[in-house]
Design a protein around this motif. Structure first.
Motif, PDB file in Angstrom:
ATOM      1  N   ALA A 106     -25.961   8.280  48.116  1.00 51.98           N
ATOM      2  CA  ALA A 106     -25.345   8.463  46.780  1.00 51.98           C
ATOM      3  C   ALA A 106     -24.501   9.582  46.621  1.00 51.98           C
ATOM      4  O   ALA A 106     -23.489   9.559  46.104  1.00 51.98           O
ATOM      5  CB  ALA A 106     -26.572   8.522  45.890  1.00 51.98           C
ATOM      6  N   ALA A 107     -24.744  10.551  47.421  1.00 52.11           N
ATOM      7  CA  ALA A 107     -23.745  11.789  47.263  1.00 52.11           C
ATOM      8  C   ALA A 107     -22.190  11.358  47.726  1.00 52.11           C
ATOM      9  O   ALA A 107     -21.302  11.947  47.272  1.00 52.11           O
ATOM     10  CB  ALA A 107     -24.069  13.022  48.014  1.00 52.11           C
ATOM     11  N   TRP A 160     -26.497   0.026  43.114  1.00 51.73           N
ATOM     12  CA  TRP A 160     -25.112  -0.584  43.503  1.00 51.73           C
ATOM     13  C   TRP A 160     -24.520   0.458  44.759  1.00 51.73           C
ATOM     14  O   TRP A 160     -23.835  -0.350  45.513  1.00 51.73           O
ATOM     15  CB  TRP A 160     -24.185  -0.914  42.467  1.00 51.73           C
ATOM     16  CG  TRP A 160     -23.721   0.079  41.445  1.00 51.73           C
ATOM     17  CD1 TRP A 160     -24.038   0.134  40.132  1.00 51.73           C
ATOM     18  CD2 TRP A 160     -22.834   1.156  41.558  1.00 51.73           C
ATOM     19  NE1 TRP A 160     -23.493   1.316  39.647  1.00 51.73           N
ATOM     20  CE2 TRP A 160     -22.582   1.839  40.453  1.00 51.73           C
ATOM     21  CE3 TRP A 160     -22.050   1.321  42.768  1.00 51.73           C
ATOM     22  CZ2 TRP A 160     -21.687   2.929  40.310  1.00 51.73           C
ATOM     23  CZ3 TRP A 160     -21.137   2.588  42.711  1.00 51.73           C
ATOM     24  CH2 TRP A 160     -21.008   3.342  41.635  1.00 51.73           C
ATOM     25  N   SER A 161     -24.612   1.446  44.818  1.00 55.45           N
ATOM     26  CA  SER A 161     -24.014   2.444  45.764  1.00 55.45           C
ATOM     27  C   SER A 161     -24.903   2.085  47.047  1.00 55.45           C
ATOM     28  O   SER A 161     -24.084   2.099  48.066  1.00 55.45           O
ATOM     29  CB  SER A 161     -24.037   3.798  45.552  1.00 55.45           C
ATOM     30  OG  SER A 161     -25.124   4.509  45.241  1.00 55.45           O
ATOM     31  N   THR A 162     -26.013   1.676  46.889  1.00 53.06           N
ATOM     32  CA  THR A 162     -27.100   1.450  48.263  1.00 53.06           C
ATOM     33  C   THR A 162     -26.287   0.200  48.678  1.00 53.06           C
ATOM     34  O   THR A 162     -26.082  -0.172  49.844  1.00 53.06           O
ATOM     35  CB  THR A 162     -28.424   1.602  47.840  1.00 53.06           C
ATOM     36  OG1 THR A 162     -28.895   2.801  47.452  1.00 53.06           O
ATOM     37  CG2 THR A 162     -29.161   1.119  49.166  1.00 53.06           C
ATOM     38  N   ALA A 163     -26.133  -0.679  47.789  1.00 52.54           N
ATOM     39  CA  ALA A 163     -25.873  -2.120  48.112  1.00 52.54           C
ATOM     40  C   ALA A 163     -24.510  -2.150  48.723  1.00 52.54           C
ATOM     41  O   ALA A 163     -24.151  -2.799  49.874  1.00 52.54           O
ATOM     42  CB  ALA A 163     -25.733  -3.086  46.881  1.00 52.54           C
ATOM     43  N   ASP A 164     -23.655  -1.510  47.984  1.00 49.42           N
ATOM     44  CA  ASP A 164     -22.086  -1.252  48.694  1.00 49.42           C
ATOM     45  C   ASP A 164     -22.214  -0.402  50.124  1.00 49.42           C
ATOM     46  O   ASP A 164     -21.447  -0.928  51.017  1.00 49.42           O
ATOM     47  CB  ASP A 164     -21.345  -0.374  47.751  1.00 49.42           C
ATOM     48  CG  ASP A 164     -19.933  -0.371  48.298  1.00 49.42           C
ATOM     49  OD1 ASP A 164     -19.397  -1.314  48.567  1.00 49.42           O
ATOM     50  OD2 ASP A 164     -19.449   0.685  48.365  1.00 49.42           O
ATOM     51  N   ALA A 181     -22.217  -1.460  45.931  1.00 55.44           N
ATOM     52  CA  ALA A 181     -21.245  -1.144  44.803  1.00 55.44           C
ATOM     53  C   ALA A 181     -20.889   0.237  44.839  1.00 55.44           C
ATOM     54  O   ALA A 181     -20.548   0.694  45.992  1.00 55.44           O
ATOM     55  CB  ALA A 181     -22.012  -0.939  43.642  1.00 55.44           C
ATOM     56  N   GLU A 182     -20.328   0.822  43.873  1.00 51.07           N
ATOM     57  CA  GLU A 182     -19.220   2.238  44.115  1.00 51.07           C
ATOM     58  C   GLU A 182     -19.661   3.237  42.855  1.00 51.07           C
ATOM     59  O   GLU A 182     -20.434   2.886  42.168  1.00 51.07           O
ATOM     60  CB  GLU A 182     -17.976   1.669  43.976  1.00 51.07           C
ATOM     61  CG  GLU A 182     -17.088   2.429  44.854  1.00 51.07           C
ATOM     62  CD  GLU A 182     -15.801   2.005  44.645  1.00 51.07           C
ATOM     63  OE1 GLU A 182     -15.052   2.864  44.187  1.00 51.07           O
ATOM     64  OE2 GLU A 182     -15.674   1.035  45.534  1.00 51.07           O
ATOM     65  N   SER A 183     -18.950   4.472  43.102  1.00 50.73           N
ATOM     66  CA  SER A 183     -19.336   5.513  42.370  1.00 50.73           C
ATOM     67  C   SER A 183     -18.565   5.875  41.153  1.00 50.73           C
ATOM     68  O   SER A 183     -17.199   5.571  41.086  1.00 50.73           O
ATOM     69  CB  SER A 183     -19.015   6.672  43.472  1.00 50.73           C
ATOM     70  OG  SER A 183     -17.842   7.254  43.443  1.00 50.73           O
ATOM     71  N   PRO A 184     -19.176   6.346  40.271  1.00 48.48           N
ATOM     72  CA  PRO A 184     -18.565   6.567  38.976  1.00 48.48           C
ATOM     73  C   PRO A 184     -17.702   8.060  38.914  1.00 48.48           C
ATOM     74  O   PRO A 184     -18.103   9.026  39.400  1.00 48.48           O
ATOM     75  CB  PRO A 184     -19.486   6.783  37.963  1.00 48.48           C
ATOM     76  CG  PRO A 184     -20.972   6.929  38.628  1.00 48.48           C
ATOM     77  CD  PRO A 184     -20.752   6.862  40.221  1.00 48.48           C
ATOM     78  N   LEU A 207     -30.692  -7.177  45.745  1.00 50.75           N
ATOM     79  CA  LEU A 207     -32.500  -7.261  46.142  1.00 50.75           C
ATOM     80  C   LEU A 207     -32.540  -6.516  47.439  1.00 50.75           C
ATOM     81  O   LEU A 207     -33.498  -5.692  47.327  1.00 50.75           O
ATOM     82  CB  LEU A 207     -32.625  -8.903  46.355  1.00 50.75           C
ATOM     83  CG  LEU A 207     -32.692  -9.680  45.119  1.00 50.75           C
ATOM     84  CD1 LEU A 207     -33.235 -11.184  45.711  1.00 50.75           C
ATOM     85  CD2 LEU A 207     -33.256  -9.232  43.906  1.00 50.75           C
ATOM     86  N   ALA A 208     -31.694  -6.367  48.507  1.00 44.67           N
ATOM     87  CA  ALA A 208     -31.971  -5.843  49.567  1.00 44.67           C
ATOM     88  C   ALA A 208     -32.007  -4.258  49.336  1.00 44.67           C
ATOM     89  O   ALA A 208     -32.868  -3.595  49.772  1.00 44.67           O
ATOM     90  CB  ALA A 208     -30.796  -6.050  50.705  1.00 44.67           C
ATOM     91  N   ALA A 209     -31.014  -3.846  48.564  1.00 43.01           N
ATOM     92  CA  ALA A 209     -31.161  -2.435  48.195  1.00 43.01           C
ATOM     93  C   ALA A 209     -32.207  -2.117  47.190  1.00 43.01           C
ATOM     94  O   ALA A 209     -32.838  -1.028  47.784  1.00 43.01           O
ATOM     95  CB  ALA A 209     -29.804  -2.169  47.293  1.00 43.01           C
TER      96      ALA A 209
END
Length: 360
Positions: free
Chosen positions: A311-312, A100-104, A46-49, A288-290
């Motif tokens: 995440a940074a 979601w950022s880990t997933a992305d 996923a992505e960052s706010p 799930l993997a993340a």
């Protein structure tokens, strides 16, 4: 306080049709049906706010250009029917955004998503799904289930986001925990799950929840804490990571329990499930993997440093409370395998029926 013997990998309720994770396959490894609490590994992204005004109910998340080239295969992934995850969520705090950022960053590209995720944090996430601005949503299951029960939205639940629910009531420093009648309290917005939790906590403490003043505070637990710190309310339904901040201003938790409840999940429209099942399954597999990668290690912190660095790149920064509660969140609150103990669904449905949100 986990029940781990019988878990449903996805929401299997007579209330609505649902999608079995097993129907998607296990792609990058990891057993979605293991029922175990640790070590299941699959994939997610996923992505960052973007930063918005404090207290706003919506945040748009744009691509930050983070490196998503971490793949485990040299083979080109098979193209999916959708090129990116377009997601709306009701919570934009660090730990939710971390998933979601880990997933992305680590998984979704290798599963076939060729464009960066587009994520929006909004309290109107169901409207986003219906209006087409997002094809998958993450939020409170009570909103999904009530919409599906009344037939207003052709939705399909595709998994459990959180199956541990913190029941926490925090009070300001000048509040007498033995005398809460007539005080101001917030559980977020009217009808939200946290308001229900607040009412149940007051009842268990021996107070009439109708003899306090309920104040609407849109947003998540951090917004409710800010309202408490600003003396807008006397007590608030909070989350574990805020205990230190509350103690810093002289407050305290007067109720703190963890319940096993499938409180939050993911949903798509019936049309998306029918026409884009491959993308839906890739979304779940990456999620799930993340979660399982983030949960590795005896105390679930084996990958913490790497995850924080990742995440940074999305503009995300943890608080001291996030780091302190890391293992507890991943172990007690988050559903690592996308499911929840089977009896928890019965309890949840009974609660929803009592609130009039689903048919008896």
């Amino acid at each position: 306080m986990k029940m781990l013997k019988t878990r449903w990998p996805v929401v299997l309720m007579a209330l609505f049709l649902c999608v079995g994770i097993t129907a998607c396959g296990n792609g990058t490894g990891g057993d979605a049906e293991s029922g175990t609490d640790e070590g299941d590994t699959t994939s997610a992204e996923a992505e960052s706010p973007d930063t918005t005004e404090e207290g706003s109910s919506e945040e748009s998340v744009a691509s930050t250009g983070a490196d998503t080239s971490d793949t485990t295969s040299n083979e080109e992934p098979e193209a999916l029917s959708l090129d990116r995850v377009t997601m709306a969520a009701d919570n934009g705090d660090f730990m939710d955004s971390l998933i979601w950022s880990t997933a992305d960053a680590r998984y979704w590209p290798e599963l076939g998503f060729t464009e960066p995720v587009e994520a929006t944090v909004t309290q109107d996430f169901v409207a986003g799904l219906v209006g087409g601005s997002a094809w998958v949503v993450q939020g409170e299951n009570n909103l999904f289930w009530s919409a599906m029960a009344e037939g207003s939205v052709p939705m399909r639940s595709i998994g459990v986001h959180m199956d541990g629910e913190a029941w926490i009531l925090g009070i300001d420093e000048d509040v007498d925990p033995a005398n809460l009648e007539g005080l101001k309290i917030t559980g977020g917005s009217p009808g939200e799950r946290n308001e229900t939790i607040g009412r149940e906590i007051l009842t268990e403490l021996g107070f009439d929840p109708d003899n306090v003043e309920w104040i609407t505070v849109p947003g998540g637990p951090e917004e409710r804490f800010r309202a408490l710190a600003a003396d807008q309310v006397d007590m608030a339904v909070l989350q574990p990571e805020l205990e230190g901040l509350l103690e810093d201003i002289g407050g305290e938790f007067i109720y703190d329990e963890m319940r096993v409840i499938p409180q939050a999940g993911w949903a798509v429209t019936a049309e998306t499930m029918e026409n884009n099942r491959d993308a839906v399954c890739a979304f779940v597999e990456g999620q799930l993997a993340a979660r399982q990668w983030l949960s590795e290690g005896p105390d679930r912190t084996a990958n913490q440093d790497e995850a924080v660095e990742l995440a940074a790149e999305y503009g995300l920064e943890p608080t001291e409370g996030d780091l302190k509660e890391w293992g507890n969140f991943l172990g007690d609150v988050l559903s690592v395998d996308g499911g929840s103990p089977a009896p928890s669904f019965d309890e949840w449905t009974e609660q929803m029926a009592l609130q009039g949100l689903v048919p008896d």
